[in-house]
Design a protein around this motif. Sequence first.
Motif, PDB file in Angstrom:
ATOM      1  N   PHE A 322     -52.997 -22.714 -14.725  1.00 29.03           N
ATOM      2  CA  PHE A 322     -53.994 -22.428 -15.753  1.00 29.03           C
ATOM      3  C   PHE A 322     -55.277 -23.198 -15.449  1.00 29.03           C
ATOM      4  N   GLY A 323     -56.376 -22.509 -15.467  1.00 29.22           N
ATOM      5  CA  GLY A 323     -57.656 -23.165 -15.213  1.00 29.22           C
ATOM      6  C   GLY A 323     -58.107 -23.124 -13.764  1.00 29.22           C
ATOM      7  N   THR A 324     -57.292 -22.543 -12.869  1.00 29.31           N
ATOM      8  CA  THR A 324     -57.740 -22.404 -11.467  1.00 29.31           C
ATOM      9  C   THR A 324     -59.035 -21.579 -11.454  1.00 29.31           C
ATOM     10  N   PRO A 325     -60.088 -22.079 -10.777  1.00 34.34           N
ATOM     11  CA  PRO A 325     -61.361 -21.341 -10.781  1.00 34.34           C
ATOM     12  C   PRO A 325     -61.193 -19.923 -10.209  1.00 34.34           C
ATOM     13  N   ALA A 326     -61.971 -19.004 -10.768  1.00 29.38           N
ATOM     14  CA  ALA A 326     -61.870 -17.600 -10.351  1.00 29.38           C
ATOM     15  C   ALA A 326     -62.133 -17.446  -8.862  1.00 29.38           C
ATOM     16  N   ALA A 331     -60.505 -16.156  -3.203  1.00 31.56           N
ATOM     17  CA  ALA A 331     -60.394 -16.539  -1.794  1.00 31.56           C
ATOM     18  C   ALA A 331     -58.965 -16.351  -1.302  1.00 31.56           C
ATOM     19  N   MET A 332     -57.983 -16.681  -2.137  1.00 25.37           N
ATOM     20  CA  MET A 332     -56.594 -16.521  -1.715  1.00 25.37           C
ATOM     21  C   MET A 332     -56.228 -15.034  -1.602  1.00 25.37           C
ATOM     22  N   GLY A 336     -55.099 -12.427   1.706  1.00 26.02           N
ATOM     23  CA  GLY A 336     -53.899 -11.598   1.731  1.00 26.02           C
ATOM     24  C   GLY A 336     -52.833 -11.973   0.713  1.00 26.02           C
ATOM     25  N   TRP A 337     -53.072 -13.002  -0.072  1.00 28.18           N
ATOM     26  CA  TRP A 337     -52.073 -13.420  -1.058  1.00 28.18           C
ATOM     27  C   TRP A 337     -52.077 -12.511  -2.278  1.00 28.18           C
TER      28      TRP A 337
ATOM     29  N   LEU B  33     -52.745  -7.238  -5.693  1.00 31.31           N
ATOM     30  CA  LEU B  33     -53.182  -8.589  -5.291  1.00 31.31           C
ATOM     31  C   LEU B  33     -53.337  -9.518  -6.490  1.00 31.31           C
ATOM     32  N   TYR B  34     -53.450  -8.956  -7.685  1.00 36.82           N
ATOM     33  CA  TYR B  34     -53.495  -9.779  -8.906  1.00 36.82           C
ATOM     34  C   TYR B  34     -52.103  -9.902  -9.543  1.00 36.82           C
ATOM     35  N   GLY B  35     -51.072  -9.484  -8.833  1.00 42.63           N
ATOM     36  CA  GLY B  35     -49.716  -9.652  -9.340  1.00 42.63           C
ATOM     37  C   GLY B  35     -49.186  -8.479 -10.142  1.00 42.63           C
TER      38      GLY B  35
END
Lengths: 367, 367
Positions: A322-326, A331-332, A336-337, B33-35
């Motif tokens: 929660f709170g990870t910057p957009a 970038a992830m 390819g994530w 990619l957003y789950g």
Amino acid sequence: MTPLLPEGFRDRLPPHADAAAAIEARVLESARLYGYERADPPLVEYADALGSRLKDGALTDAVRYVDPVSQRTLAIRPDVTAQIARIAATRMGHHPRPVRLSYAGPVLKLRSPELAPAREWRQIGCELIGLDSVPAAQEVVAVAVSALTAAGATGLSIDFTLPDLIATLAAGPLPVAPETIATLQDRLDAKDAGAVAAIAPAYLPLIEAAGPFDTAMARLRAFDTGQVLASRLDGLAAIAAGLGEGVALTLDPTERHGFEYQSWLGFSLFIAGAGREVGRGGTYTVMHEGGAEEAATGFSLYADAILATAGPVDRRRLFLPFGTPADAGAAMRAAGWVTVAALEPGDTPEAQLATHLYADGEARALR
Amino acid sequence: MTPLLPEGFRDRLPPHADAAAAIEARVLESARLYGYERADPPLVEYADALGSRLKDGALTDAVRYVDPVSQRTLAIRPDVTAQIARIAATRMGHHPRPVRLSYAGPVLKLRSPELAPAREWRQIGCELIGLDSVPAAQEVVAVAVSALTAAGATGLSIDFTLPDLIATLAAGPLPVAPETIATLQDRLDAKDAGAVAAIAPAYLPLIEAAGPFDTAMARLRAFDTGQVLASRLDGLAAIAAGLGEGVALTLDPTERHGFEYQSWLGFSLFIAGAGREVGRGGTYTVMHEGGAEEAATGFSLYADAILATAGPVDRRRLFLPFGTPADAGAAMRAAGWVTVAALEPGDTPEAQLATHLYADGEARALR
């Protein structure tokens, strides 16, 4: 308790729905590389028009309803091939032959046979309109094999049949009363030697002419003393010769069930691990306005039958606390994530089936 | 002459069907990619069950028929969102929240409004089940923007609305008789100042509070003297702030048409070149067995509306002259070529819309 869905219908859930879509995409991409372009006909057609596009084809078990706009009976398609035939004969009637079309979509039946209870499934296929020659059949079989291979299938085998065999023999060297032909075909299909002996004993050798391709072909050649079947058998031999070592071949010349509208050639496709056929195809005849006939060749695959043989799906999911910057998430994803962002402080990687955790700017494996 | 297809139905032909499929694949890949994982519900459901899954949602204009098996009324889905709600509430009811699902498939209506004559179209979408918070809406809007961008759309704009605004005001600071609320909503939606003045003049300022986002927000804040709307407006401001510079924003707080089952937030998606909206979304409420309610947020896109803005399709096709060895064709396909093989000596590159000719082991441009 009331079941959630009517008998014969089902939900495809994660991860199987993604896997089925991936199989379908690979099949269509294989076909695209052979020049087959997609056509996408609607779910609904005029019932009478849809039932008349394939010679000897009938609109059986379609869901029908009366259109409040036209007051005519509409049908939800129980099969896409008849729609592709309609498109090829009308909107693409001016296009030089052959026309190569592919398609994928759901089809619906009002009822289902007891042994195959599904009333809706996805039909994926290719149709080559304008030819039913040996080179046409060679291409269509090659596209089917290539599509199944691209979908990850192994252990391919093809069972050939000669759908109009009995009609050809009955009209030629081995006469059978017209009213008896359907019964004879049915009893031969069932390998019912007693009944065949009673109806038309001359046809008995055909029961033995089924099995591994080369043996069955030799028996058919021996049976065909008048050379009536020679061109068909030469064609079959050429098609078989064009297939690689990796495809097992069988021949069941009198198999008729499921090939009601096929002409000289039919085939069923099997792969390792599937309990039933994963597709079928053959040659057939498209009916044009005014009664003109046009030869065609094609095949259809059933994604669910192929999916049933697929292995487990790899699901890599990166949990973003929660709170990870957009922009960190973006970038992830760009790398390819698949990211799964916590939208509340209490969300956890476990709850979101995450395999990795985003921390300090990188992905860490959780298991 | 009889039209080929009933009014409101159409064929998608090459190359548009391939282009539509490509757009759909890009949209779903963005969501993946957003789950968001795919769910694939059937075309058909029990009519009563399908109509009760969304709070304030109704099964309007669905094609219905009586199932010969269960003797119950079935409906062909006119919308996929209610099916995803059913899946989330039942089969995936045990799954930790939020649940992220995507889908793509045809939907069917018995009739269509005069201004939008299609009776079948493809609905592609994402649903986030379990949350209707500002972070949830931020994610859903971000996925929609990302999906449209991946599909090649430019000139994105989003028009926000507050679907339960009138109900909230009417139950609070600006009382309106319950039997008048629907009429008031309808007249506000139509920007009919005369009628609004006659029914509930206190609502007149809302007609002016529509337009470019910042101006409209300032007017709404000024109108909301009692701070009844403060949390909604703060939420809207946060969602808007999270969007990049490239997305134009407008606000039409009383727009209601098409947002019948949305709760606090609704939005319409527009792109350059499309004559109508290309998608819509918002927050809503999923109904569980026994009457429990669950918040959710999602959006749907219409592939055809997006496709209408796409440029011409590049079709590179390599003609293989009659007799080209099979392995030569395979090598060209492995190198990425779409091959179109001549199956008769008389076939030509022109007839097969080929752009290149295979000769002397290589591809030569024809034009």
